[in-house]
Design a protein around this motif. Structure first.
Motif, PDB file in Angstrom:
ATOM      1  N   LYS A 246       0.843  -1.366  -0.443  1.00 23.72           N
ATOM      2  CA  LYS A 246       0.200  -0.196  -0.117  1.00 23.72           C
ATOM      3  C   LYS A 246       0.158   1.548  -0.471  1.00 23.72           C
ATOM      4  O   LYS A 246      -0.061   2.333   0.049  1.00 23.72           O
ATOM      5  N   VAL A 247       2.164   1.049   0.557  1.00 27.41           N
ATOM      6  CA  VAL A 247       2.729   2.664   0.705  1.00 27.41           C
ATOM      7  C   VAL A 247       3.827   2.670  -0.841  1.00 27.41           C
ATOM      8  O   VAL A 247       4.355   3.249   0.215  1.00 27.41           O
ATOM      9  N   SER A 248       3.827   2.002  -1.759  1.00 29.23           N
ATOM     10  CA  SER A 248       4.445   1.689  -2.512  1.00 29.23           C
ATOM     11  C   SER A 248       3.860   3.166  -3.334  1.00 29.23           C
ATOM     12  O   SER A 248       5.283   3.429  -3.760  1.00 29.23           O
ATOM     13  N   ARG A 249       2.530   3.222  -3.403  1.00 27.37           N
ATOM     14  CA  ARG A 249       2.330   4.568  -4.736  1.00 27.37           C
ATOM     15  C   ARG A 249       3.680   5.713  -4.133  1.00 27.37           C
ATOM     16  O   ARG A 249       3.524   6.346  -5.144  1.00 27.37           O
ATOM     17  N   PHE A 250       3.369   5.755  -2.139  1.00 33.83           N
ATOM     18  CA  PHE A 250       3.952   6.653  -2.185  1.00 33.83           C
ATOM     19  C   PHE A 250       5.047   7.384  -2.686  1.00 33.83           C
ATOM     20  O   PHE A 250       5.454   7.518  -2.439  1.00 33.83           O
ATOM     21  N   ILE A 251       5.714   6.077  -2.116  1.00 32.78           N
ATOM     22  CA  ILE A 251       6.811   6.012  -2.274  1.00 32.78           C
ATOM     23  C   ILE A 251       7.655   5.982  -3.081  1.00 32.78           C
ATOM     24  O   ILE A 251       8.563   6.849  -3.231  1.00 32.78           O
ATOM     25  N   TYR A 252       6.983   5.612  -4.372  1.00 34.17           N
ATOM     26  CA  TYR A 252       7.457   5.211  -5.949  1.00 34.17           C
ATOM     27  C   TYR A 252       7.922   6.857  -6.668  1.00 34.17           C
ATOM     28  O   TYR A 252       7.887   7.725  -7.239  1.00 34.17           O
ATOM     29  N   VAL A 253       6.502   7.884  -5.458  1.00 29.84           N
ATOM     30  CA  VAL A 253       6.332   9.163  -6.445  1.00 29.84           C
ATOM     31  C   VAL A 253       7.422   9.864  -5.234  1.00 29.84           C
ATOM     32  O   VAL A 253       7.942  11.219  -5.617  1.00 29.84           O
ATOM     33  N   PHE A 254       7.474   9.417  -4.025  1.00 30.91           N
ATOM     34  CA  PHE A 254       8.120  10.066  -3.425  1.00 30.91           C
ATOM     35  C   PHE A 254      10.043  10.419  -3.285  1.00 30.91           C
ATOM     36  O   PHE A 254      10.199  11.989  -3.561  1.00 30.91           O
ATOM     37  N   VAL A 255       9.955   9.425  -3.885  1.00 31.89           N
ATOM     38  CA  VAL A 255      11.942   8.995  -4.923  1.00 31.89           C
ATOM     39  C   VAL A 255      12.482  10.404  -5.432  1.00 31.89           C
ATOM     40  O   VAL A 255      13.069  11.179  -5.297  1.00 31.89           O
ATOM     41  N   PHE A 293      -1.797  14.460  -4.844  1.00 37.98           N
ATOM     42  CA  PHE A 293      -1.824  14.661  -5.662  1.00 37.98           C
ATOM     43  C   PHE A 293      -1.775  13.708  -7.050  1.00 37.98           C
ATOM     44  O   PHE A 293      -2.554  13.105  -7.390  1.00 37.98           O
ATOM     45  N   VAL A 294      -0.830  13.332  -7.020  1.00 35.53           N
ATOM     46  CA  VAL A 294       0.088  12.095  -7.704  1.00 35.53           C
ATOM     47  C   VAL A 294      -0.327  10.135  -7.539  1.00 35.53           C
ATOM     48  O   VAL A 294      -0.662   9.893  -8.535  1.00 35.53           O
ATOM     49  N   ALA A 295      -0.626  11.027  -5.843  1.00 36.53           N
ATOM     50  CA  ALA A 295      -1.748   8.946  -5.289  1.00 36.53           C
ATOM     51  C   ALA A 295      -2.678   8.914  -5.746  1.00 36.53           C
ATOM     52  O   ALA A 295      -3.270   8.368  -6.575  1.00 36.53           O
ATOM     53  N   ILE A 296      -3.761  10.342  -5.773  1.00 31.16           N
ATOM     54  CA  ILE A 296      -4.824  10.625  -6.493  1.00 31.16           C
ATOM     55  C   ILE A 296      -5.182  10.266  -7.795  1.00 31.16           C
ATOM     56  O   ILE A 296      -6.495   9.478  -8.575  1.00 31.16           O
ATOM     57  N   LEU A 297      -4.365  10.922  -8.784  1.00 30.25           N
ATOM     58  CA  LEU A 297      -4.611  10.792  -9.652  1.00 30.25           C
ATOM     59  C   LEU A 297      -4.329   9.027 -10.532  1.00 30.25           C
ATOM     60  O   LEU A 297      -4.681   8.441 -11.417  1.00 30.25           O
ATOM     61  N   THR A 298      -3.046   8.274  -9.357  1.00 31.63           N
ATOM     62  CA  THR A 298      -3.072   7.334  -9.801  1.00 31.63           C
ATOM     63  C   THR A 298      -4.046   5.989  -9.600  1.00 31.63           C
ATOM     64  O   THR A 298      -3.975   5.044 -10.129  1.00 31.63           O
ATOM     65  N   VAL A 299      -4.504   6.490  -8.794  1.00 32.92           N
ATOM     66  CA  VAL A 299      -6.092   5.600  -8.219  1.00 32.92           C
ATOM     67  C   VAL A 299      -6.952   6.069  -9.694  1.00 32.92           C
ATOM     68  O   VAL A 299      -8.026   5.427 -10.140  1.00 32.92           O
TER      69      VAL A 299
END
Length: 349
Positions: A246-255, A293-299
């Motif tokens: 679940k947290v991978s979505r945020f990690i990949y955007v974060f890096v 923003f990007v997390a919502i976009l990926t959904v």
């Protein structure tokens, strides 16, 4: 937690091993520093207009304050005396200047105001001088209008017995309405023989480093969303525990967002285009906003190919709608509301 941090470190190393990523991360500070050293960047971007007040006239003082704080195509500033005004104009520190003589309010009231304001300029008049003259006169009468209204309330028979209350109402309405940009507004546009707009020669172009960097950091966050979707399609997260998946979505955007943010901060530090330490706080908030923003976009967007296709669309929209190179808000209110949908706007302003 250790496993999460180790995974984060591996993703950072993976990005740093990419030649394309390294070109961007190193190239951003280098290019920004080189651009900042260009001669055009050392030129004054906005023409200056000097203002000199000879007495304590309240109308002039209020008008000058409006001019200094206002958003114009020129920058107004105050000088101590007329000799400094002449020196700034002859030394080309100011394009031109205005000298307000004694008793301007009395002169306006008595309608004997000829020669009360002296324009100090160079050899020839130009469009810029004409524009600033109209701005200065508009601001003077913006302030003087209140005095006229108050004077009328004090002398008119209709306000007998309620003068004080009438004055309070007038002052309150003036504060809310008379001081707004909608009451007194002057728009200037120089056109050529065919009727097309011309750019004023006095205004020099300065490359908007901070705005462009904000868009690049935003694009990096969008790339992180595409990266995550691609990895998910490959089944990379299948063997991971549920919480890590679940947290991978945020990690990949974060890096990539953080890597570009660090490069952007270095760029702004080298070019002196940021106000520290407030800049760091603003960048941290910007990173969090991009994450969400990007997390919502990926959904919302189901396919990584579709998400790749919208990155250039969003990038161009940011450059056009946000005040990176120019603000389109004066053209139409629609642009104002459209720009609010884009994150770089909140970082730039």
């Amino acid at each position: 937690m250790k496993r999460l941090l180790f995974w984060l470190w591996l993703l950072i190393k993976r990005q740093l091993k990419s030649p394309v990523m390294m070109v961007f991360l190193i190239g951003m500070p280098v290019i920004c520093f080189a651009v900042s050293k260009m001669p055009i960047m050392n030129e004054q971007g906005v023409p200056k207009v000097a203002l000199c007040v000879s007495d304590d006239d309240g109308i002039v003082a209020d008008a000058v304050e409006h001019l200094i704080k206002g958003q114009y195509s020129v920058e107004f500033y105050v000088v101590e005396d007329k000799s400094q005004l002449l020196s700034d104009v002859t030394g080309k520190h100011a394009d031109h200047g205005f000298f307000f003589k004694d008793g301007l309010t009395e002169a306006l009231t008595s309608r004997e105001y000829e020669g009360c304001i002296e324009l100090v300029q160079g050899v020839s008049a130009d469009m810029l001088t004409t524009m600033t003259k109209e701005i200065v006169f508009a601001e003077i009468f913006r302030v003087y209008t209140l005095e006229v209204a108050v004077s009328y309330a004090q002398t008119a028979e209709v306000f007998d017995g309620i003068e004080e209350k009438a004055i309070q109402v007038i002052q309150a309405n003036y504060k809310n309405y008379g001081s707004s940009n909608e009451t007194f507004r002057i728009d200037f546009e120089e056109i050529d023989d065919s009727g097309r707009p011309m750019q004023m020669q006095e205004a020099k172009t300065v490359f908007p480093i901070r705005g462009v960097l904000a868009v690049l950091v935003f694009v990096a966050g969008l790339y992180g969303g595409v990266w995550w979707k691609t990895e998910k399609k490959k089944g990379v997260f299948v063997a991971l525990p549920a919480h890590l998946s679940k947290v991978s979505r945020f990690i990949y955007v974060f890096v990539p967002t953080v890597l570009f943010a660090v490069s952007a901060e270095v760029s702004m530090a080298l070019t002196g285009t940021a106000d520290y330490p407030f800049e760091l706080v603003k960048m941290l908030c910007y990173i969090v906003a991009i994450e969400l923003f990007v997390a919502i976009l990926t959904v919302v967007i189901p396919d990584e190919k579709l998400m790749v296709s919208i990155i250039p669309v969003l990038a161009i929209a940011c450059l056009v709608l946000c005040p990176v190179f120019v603000s389109l808000t004066p053209v139409s209110p629609v642009f104002k509301y459209l720009s609010r949908l884009l994150l770089p706007l909140y970082y730039i302003v």
